[in-house]
Design a protein around this motif. Sequence first.
Motif, PDB file in Angstrom:
ATOM      1  N   ASN A 107       0.833  -1.206   0.000  1.00 24.91           N
ATOM      2  CA  ASN A 107       0.000   0.000   0.000  1.00 24.91           C
ATOM      3  C   ASN A 107       0.872   1.263   0.000  1.00 24.91           C
ATOM      4  N   PHE A 114      -0.253   4.297   0.301  1.00 25.29           N
ATOM      5  CA  PHE A 114      -0.938   5.334   1.081  1.00 25.29           C
ATOM      6  C   PHE A 114      -0.909   6.680   0.370  1.00 25.29           C
ATOM      7  N   ARG A 115      -0.817   6.636  -0.924  1.00 30.16           N
ATOM      8  CA  ARG A 115      -0.831   7.880  -1.696  1.00 30.16           C
ATOM      9  C   ARG A 115      -1.262   7.514  -3.090  1.00 30.16           C
ATOM     10  N   GLU A 158      -3.764  -7.199   6.613  1.00 24.92           N
ATOM     11  CA  GLU A 158      -4.202  -6.658   7.898  1.00 24.92           C
ATOM     12  C   GLU A 158      -4.945  -5.349   7.689  1.00 24.92           C
ATOM     13  N   ALA A 199      -4.129  -2.437   5.106  1.00 28.59           N
ATOM     14  CA  ALA A 199      -3.170  -2.929   4.093  1.00 28.59           C
ATOM     15  C   ALA A 199      -3.624  -2.608   2.670  1.00 28.59           C
ATOM     16  N   GLY A 200      -4.903  -2.268   2.519  1.00 22.38           N
ATOM     17  CA  GLY A 200      -5.366  -1.870   1.186  1.00 22.38           C
ATOM     18  C   GLY A 200      -6.356  -2.841   0.544  1.00 22.38           C
ATOM     19  N   LYS A 201      -6.990  -3.689   1.336  1.00 25.81           N
ATOM     20  CA  LYS A 201      -7.915  -4.685   0.770  1.00 25.81           C
ATOM     21  C   LYS A 201      -9.111  -4.020   0.085  1.00 25.81           C
ATOM     22  N   GLU A 245      -9.501  -0.951  -1.032  1.00 22.31           N
ATOM     23  CA  GLU A 245      -9.127  -0.205  -2.247  1.00 22.31           C
ATOM     24  C   GLU A 245      -8.875  -1.187  -3.381  1.00 22.31           C
ATOM     25  N   PHE A 271     -10.626  -1.612  -7.071  1.00 23.07           N
ATOM     26  CA  PHE A 271      -9.936  -1.629  -8.372  1.00 23.07           C
ATOM     27  C   PHE A 271     -10.357  -2.864  -9.179  1.00 23.07           C
ATOM     28  N   ASN A 314      -6.813   2.580  10.680  1.00 27.69           N
ATOM     29  CA  ASN A 314      -7.260   2.940   9.339  1.00 27.69           C
ATOM     30  C   ASN A 314      -8.444   3.902   9.460  1.00 27.69           C
ATOM     31  N   SER A 332     -11.865   2.085   7.910  1.00 29.31           N
ATOM     32  CA  SER A 332     -11.707   0.643   8.093  1.00 29.31           C
ATOM     33  C   SER A 332     -13.048  -0.089   7.911  1.00 29.31           C
ATOM     34  N   ARG A 360     -15.590  -2.597   8.827  1.00 31.24           N
ATOM     35  CA  ARG A 360     -15.857  -3.338  10.055  1.00 31.24           C
ATOM     36  C   ARG A 360     -16.747  -4.550   9.778  1.00 31.24           C
TER      37      ARG A 360
END
Length: 752
Positions: free
Chosen positions: A113, A115-116, A166, A169-171, A173, A177, A224, A227, A229
């Motif tokens: 990830n 983060f940008r 975790e 982590a970018g799941k 996003e 995609f 996050n 996040s 939930r």
Amino acid sequence: MATLAHDELIWVACPARVWRAARVLSTGDDVLSVEYEADDEVEEEGAEIPLHGKSAPKLLRRNAVLVGEGAMRYDNLTEVPELHEAAVLHALDARFRRAQIYTFTGPVLLAVNPFRSLPLYGPEQLRSFGRGGATSAAPHVYGIAARALEGICARYESQTVLISGESGAGKTETTKFVMQFLALASKPGEDRSKRHGGLSPVERQVLGSNPLLEAFGNAQTLRNDNSSRFGKYIELQFAKPAALGDDVPNPRMTGARIHTYLLEKVRVIRQQEGERSFHIFYQAIAAAQSQDSEMELEGFRGFGLDSFKYLNKQESPNEVEDFEATLAAMDAVGLSKTEVTQIFRTLAAILHLGNVTFESAGESSHVVEKGPSSPLALAAQLLGVDAQRLPTALTRRVRQTPEGSITSTLTAPKAANGRDALARHLYHAVFNYIVQRSNTTIGFQPNLSFCGVLDIFGFEFFQWNSLEQLCINYTNELLQQYFNEFIFQNETSLYEAEGIRWDAEDFPDNTTILELLHGKMEGVLPMLEEECFHVGGSSEAWCNKLVRLHERNKHFAYDKLKKGTFIIRHFAGPVTYHCTEFLEKNKDELSPDLVQCLKGSEEPFVRGLFEHLDRVFGVGQSTSDTGRGRVLKAQRYSVSGEFRQQLKELLQQIQSTQPHFIRCIKPNPKNQAFRDREATKPFFDRPSVAEQLSYQGVLAAIKVARAGFPVRFWHSEFLRGGSQRAPETGRSGRRCPEGLLAWKVALSISII
Ligand SMILES: Nc1ncnc2c1ncn2[C@@H]1O[C@H](COP(=O)(O)OP(=O)(O)OP(=O)(O)O)[C@@H](O)[C@H]1O
């Protein structure tokens, strides 16, 4: 021990960087003199490394191919000649520094990830991975989605993309995609898209369901800001082109179905410091305070964040715009104005319920504030229930016995527990309603192929681990088992093709951990469910039974000094669970009096939220009389029981598809963004990445690959390397295996 020559490249184990790249300067009997490679995070110095004793660090041989820009050549790490934790970590780090966030290890895509926002997902990339585009095997989330789509296009075979990692982590996003690619790339060529005005209604609804699920199912947590939930599995369905009756070879998305798992509904009533409740509450409060919003928002107008005890007071900047986006998404999935109004009335009622307080009077209690504008009156009005009946249902309990009904009073804490259970249930029911309505609007037909996208919580371990973590970690064990089997099959077919002998012992296997967790009768979860149905059952009794039964199990442990805890040695590592509240959480009881009260609501919407709620817990007496006494009958509902059933169905569904794996990796625990311009140091925290690679099974998968082929070269490379032992041809022509078997011994490399 293999001797190390002067100038030889090695990895040296080091707590701060996990492995550090070094070059051997000289070797002695007891020490190794090395020079570390430039590293911007650790002071550079030469070092004398002890070779014996406890302080001797582990050493690994380092292949020159990864030096400098080397890692950029390896889009698939299984092509790296000597693959182990050090090489994987180094390659990921080096690639991440160059903004290459995607890397394959075998068939698995690793996604770090950034983060940008990086320019990786524009129309050009979409086209290049699309059918008929410049087909690319480059590691990319679109590439995985393209493979899945291709499976549907070419063989009309259902697919699943399993996304794990975790929190943060970018799941989610990554899921978006994948969905975006499938919606847009399954869209036929440019001309047709113009003819049909771009996205079809189904595609619009599917993409629209994302912000809606996020508004109701996501929250800001310490790890996050957005996040999820809950876990989700979204099946995107495709009709065969022929069925569409047009000239376009791509199948087109025609339906979808969303399954959700284990919504963290306890968040509705409390959040830990620094976290928030679900976004939708904050959006509605901000919109009600804004002049711009046209929604009536009854129950929210005139109240601010400070008005509600159930909410942590943390605002976020774009709440009103987000609210408008949520409304648009509600419209996209077909929710009517009346439904939307009812949903927000129920949300407001939940918040007012949270303000209802109770006062004890001996063994009984009563509601403190009663007037017409009291929280109780507001909640009752918003829910369409009798303002006299609600306080009674909150503070009394009526039980039916053969002799007639017995009414007992509740203490203030018990009444408060009942209130919280009602709030949790209401929210969960609204969430389910939205998911079901979206599913009905979008539609899903049996017997059509689909691509499922699984975005589900990763392995969790905190200071305090409870039922939620046990369920989450159980899910991860099941998925890990599925992953192991997939990798196992992949590798064994390669070994068989190459005539390589292998030992099943070399493969990671978590079956015995799963047996401990879900084994019939004696598994941790079935025993918990059983305890819920015992008259007088308790969390402590369950925990003691677990210890008695499993103390010799190698995956189970307990600490005599920490009563009420037990340890499960999961595939990903040991987790200490605290048994307090396990039973209560697993029963998730809602008072029958409250259910009856809400079922009597004058609002059909509210009544509908309780329609299917007839759970009774524990051993109860049935009304049917056999003549020889009454039949004792247990209604077997429990959170874990229901969840296990859901997981069983999920796995059956996934097993009927072709899987694709994406492992998302968080580069640092602080969510610091990738920086390439102003800094040399994009934050890639090697210890935490190594931990994730380990508990996501990536290292185990590599171990599997190394079990048969410890070192991998292309046959031509191997011959060029001048080995006398190389056979003239590899059997499959893919990689040179047999010579490598000899090498396995000859090099006796790696671990010195
Ligand atoms: N490919 C990406 N490009 C840019 N930013 C990303 C990317 N993937 C994730 N992010 C950023 O990371 C944040 C966290 O990602 P995401 O919400 O997808 O994590 P998650 O794994 O789903 O977490 P959780 O389990 O808590 O829901 C996102 O809000 C986004 O800012």
